[in-house]
Write a protein that holds these residues in place. Structure first.
Motif, short mmCIF file in Angstrom:
data_model
loop_
_atom_site.label_atom_id
_atom_site.label_comp_id
_atom_site.label_asym_id
_atom_site.label_seq_id
_atom_site.Cartn_x
_atom_site.Cartn_y
_atom_site.Cartn_z
N PHE A 1 -5.18 8.67 -3.93
CA PHE A 1 -5.80 7.81 -4.93
C PHE A 1 -5.09 6.46 -5.01
N GLY A 2 -3.76 6.47 -4.98
CA GLY A 2 -3.02 5.22 -4.98
C GLY A 2 -3.31 4.38 -3.75
N LEU A 3 -3.45 5.04 -2.59
CA LEU A 3 -3.78 4.32 -1.36
C LEU A 3 -5.17 3.69 -1.46
N ALA A 4 -6.13 4.44 -2.00
CA ALA A 4 -7.50 3.92 -2.10
C ALA A 4 -7.58 2.76 -3.08
N VAL A 5 -6.93 2.89 -4.23
CA VAL A 5 -6.96 1.81 -5.23
C VAL A 5 -6.28 0.56 -4.68
N GLY A 6 -5.15 0.73 -4.00
CA GLY A 6 -4.48 -0.42 -3.42
C GLY A 6 -5.34 -1.12 -2.38
N THR A 7 -6.05 -0.35 -1.57
CA THR A 7 -6.91 -0.94 -0.54
C THR A 7 -8.06 -1.71 -1.16
N LEU A 8 -8.70 -1.12 -2.18
CA LEU A 8 -9.81 -1.81 -2.84
C LEU A 8 -9.33 -3.11 -3.51
N THR A 9 -8.14 -3.09 -4.07
CA THR A 9 -7.62 -4.29 -4.74
C THR A 9 -7.26 -5.36 -3.72
N LEU A 10 -6.65 -4.98 -2.62
CA LEU A 10 -6.30 -5.97 -1.60
C LEU A 10 -7.54 -6.57 -0.96
N LEU B 1 0.83 -1.21 0.00
CA LEU B 1 0.00 0.00 0.00
C LEU B 1 0.86 1.26 0.00
N VAL B 2 1.92 1.25 0.79
CA VAL B 2 2.81 2.42 0.84
C VAL B 2 3.48 2.62 -0.52
N SER B 3 3.92 1.55 -1.14
CA SER B 3 4.58 1.66 -2.44
C SER B 3 3.61 2.16 -3.51
N TRP B 4 2.41 1.62 -3.53
CA TRP B 4 1.44 2.04 -4.54
C TRP B 4 1.10 3.53 -4.43
N SER B 5 0.84 3.96 -3.22
CA SER B 5 0.46 5.36 -3.03
C SER B 5 1.64 6.29 -3.34
N TRP B 6 2.83 5.94 -2.86
CA TRP B 6 4.01 6.78 -3.09
C TRP B 6 4.34 6.86 -4.58
N ASN B 7 4.36 5.70 -5.23
CA ASN B 7 4.75 5.68 -6.64
C ASN B 7 3.69 6.33 -7.54
N GLN B 8 2.43 6.30 -7.13
CA GLN B 8 1.41 7.01 -7.89
C GLN B 8 1.67 8.51 -7.89
N ALA B 9 1.99 9.06 -6.73
CA ALA B 9 2.31 10.49 -6.66
C ALA B 9 3.63 10.80 -7.37
N LEU B 10 4.62 9.91 -7.22
CA LEU B 10 5.91 10.13 -7.88
C LEU B 10 5.77 10.10 -9.40
N ALA B 11 4.98 9.17 -9.91
CA ALA B 11 4.79 9.09 -11.35
C ALA B 11 4.08 10.33 -11.89
N HIS B 12 3.09 10.82 -11.16
CA HIS B 12 2.39 12.03 -11.62
C HIS B 12 3.33 13.23 -11.65
N ARG B 13 4.14 13.35 -10.65
CA ARG B 13 5.07 14.49 -10.61
C ARG B 13 6.10 14.38 -11.74
N SER B 14 6.57 13.18 -11.99
CA SER B 14 7.55 13.00 -13.07
C SER B 14 6.92 13.26 -14.43
N TYR B 15 5.69 12.81 -14.63
CA TYR B 15 5.00 13.09 -15.89
C TYR B 15 4.76 14.59 -16.06
N ALA B 16 4.55 15.29 -14.96
CA ALA B 16 4.39 16.74 -15.05
C ALA B 16 5.67 17.39 -15.57
N TRP B 17 6.82 16.91 -15.14
CA TRP B 17 8.08 17.43 -15.66
C TRP B 17 8.25 17.08 -17.14
N LEU B 18 7.92 15.84 -17.48
CA LEU B 18 8.05 15.43 -18.88
C LEU B 18 7.11 16.23 -19.78
N GLY B 19 5.92 16.54 -19.28
CA GLY B 19 4.98 17.33 -20.06
C GLY B 19 5.48 18.73 -20.34
N ARG B 20 6.38 19.23 -19.54
CA ARG B 20 6.99 20.54 -19.76
C ARG B 20 8.30 20.46 -20.54
#
Length: 504
Positions: A315-324, A167-186
């Protein structure tokens, strides 16, 4: 007789009896035919609006309202004074209305030259679906690392620590991926690499520490730490578009899992295969980060606020919880009801989880497909109502295709899974509601409704967790929680995505 007769030639005629005849009226000589006089031509110029209409014909033909033409005229520097002086109209809006009336409407469909920015490579989506599903084979290799004789909440000791780390990995990496995509989009690939180089190891360390705090056997804690490292490396490769490298890193685990299903393999060999996949993934991710870091530095510094990543973390935390809950809910429910681990049976959710993870590649492709078809509808629709109707049909069509595919994958996985019973109607309904909720949430996230989707999914996950800990049936909880989330997300997506401004 009207006059005297000459009976004898040269006979004199008595003038007294001669009848006087009036002379004929002299006729005027016939003149040659002449053309009617041509009126004098005045040197007047034609309406200059005709020339303007010809010059702006393409723009006027595509316009859906005179204001669009007025905006073009004003952007070209035409003022009201110039409209009155050059075209004899009081202002630019009157000029735009006349142009709109003169030029026939033409709403062209998407041409061959039209470059749709939302085209997606279907084979790339297939590869991404595989890299989402293949890590599940690692659990076959590491199953012996969890002490099956000691149970916590109906799970082998150490599985709870693995769940928390996940759960910690899913939530953290979801936020990390969004931030990285924001940089790539610029256009800042170097900044994205810096963000990943700092965030990925930090997220892996945080998840490993969370699993260690929960506690469990040493082997299970090491497995949780290794999984956290793999998820961090996978996030790096997926964000940078290196799915094939990640597929290469998963090859040892895939081959090892196939061998384990056929013959008994010592645990040391299984562990070596897991470490090989982990090391390969980390090495490939590190190489890509170093390659991006060697690029040219951005001349202008730019800062992105961290607060924008909070909804994606939730959102990553919620999706991980629903899946588990979908995967382990039945097991936890039986343990809570009995108060011990005795008599706890395993739930037949393995094929369902495989189907859900394999479908993520299709889910991503359908997201691109929806946006592409929405752009096409934006170019061909004549009214906002027609556009909303078309996009609504596209939304329902994509959702139907996704849910049908999930059901088909679940049926295929059930046939291939040794001794797995088929899902009943309630369980299949819960799976489809979970898949539909996740797809709708991802779609709304792509349109910027991150807080709405995070709160809706988080509320559903919280309600299911509370009900599960009180002994409620997990299938009923999923039907209610995921069903309510799917209904709210659908009701949100319809009106919001039916606006033309969301697709420009």
């Amino acid at each position: 007789m009207s006059g005297p007769l000459r009976l004898v030639p040269d006979e004199a005629v008595d003038e007294t009896v001669q009848l006087r005849v009036l002379p004929l009226k002299r006729r005027r000589p016939t003149l040659p035919a002449q053309r009617p006089p041509v009126p004098e031509q005045l040197d007047l110029s034609a309406d200059p609006l005709d020339e303007l209409a010809d010059r702006l014909r393409e723009i006027c033909a595509d316009a859906v309202h005179p204001y669009e033409i007025a905006a073009i005229l004003e952007s070209d520097g035409l003022s009201d004074e110039q409209a009155a002086l050059l075209y004899g109209r009081p202002d630019s809006f009157t000029l735009a209305e006349e142009l709109f009336e003169r030029v026939e409407r033409r709403y062209p469909g998407p041409s061959a030259e039209f470059a749709n920015p939302w085209r997606a490579d279907p084979w790339r989506c297939v590869v991404r679906g595989l890299v989402f599903a293949l890590p599940g084979l690692g659990y076959l290799l590491g199953a012996n690392l969890f002490a099956a004789d000691r149970m916590r909440f109906g799970l082998p000791s150490g599985m709870l620590a693995l769940s928390v780390a996940t759960l910690v990995s899913w939530s953290w990496n979801q936020a990390l991926a969004h931030r990285s995509y924001a940089w790539l989009g610029r256009g800042r690939r170097r900044s994205a690499a810096t963000c990943l180089a700092i965030g990925a190891p930090l997220g892996a360390l945080t998840a490993a520490v969370a699993g260690y705090v929960v506690g469990g056997p040493l082997g299970s804690l090491c497995f949780a730490a290794g999984q956290s490292g793999y998820l961090a490396a996978a996030t790096v490769l997926l964000v940078l578009g290196r799915e094939k490298f990640l597929l290469l890193a998963l090859a040892p685990s895939a081959v090892g899992a196939g061998v384990v299903l056929a013959v008994d393999v010592p645990q040391i060999v299984r562990t070596a295969v897991l470490l090989a996949s982990l090391g390969l993934a980390v090495w490939l991710a590190t190489r890509e980060l170093l390659r991006c870091r060697r690029g040219e530095a951005e001349p202008v510094p730019l800062r992105l606020p961290l607060s924008k990543e909070v909804p994606h973390l939730l959102f990553g935390l919620a999706v991980g919880t629903l899946t588990l809950i979908a995967g382990l809910g039945v097991t936890v429910h039986q343990a809570v009801r009995t108060g011990s681990a005795e008599g706890v049976s395993t739930s037949p959710t393995g094929p369902a989880m495989i189907a859900l993870t394999l479908s993520l590649g299709l889910a991503e492709w359908l997201l691109f497909r929806y946006r592409a078809m929405a752009v096409a509808a934006l170019r061909t629709s004549h009214t906002p109502v027609e556009f909303a109707r078309r996009t609504g049909g596209v939304l329902l069509g994509c959702l139907f295709i996704y849910l049908t595919t999930v059901a088909a994958l679940d049926a295929a996985a059930t046939v291939l899974w040794p001794g797995a019973p088929a899902l009943g109607v309630p369980e299949l309904g819960a799976l489809l509601l979970l898949g539909g909720s996740l797809w709708l949430a991802l779609l709304l996230n792509a349109f910027g409704l991150s807080w709405s989707t995070a709160l809706i999914c988080l509320a559903a996950a919280g309600a299911e967790c509370a009900g599960l800990l009180t002994g409620a049936d997990p299938t009923v909880l999923q039907l209610i929680g995921c069903g309510a989330a799917a209904a709210v997300l659908t009701a949100t997506a319809g009106p919001v995505l039916g606006r033309t401004t969301k697709h420009r």
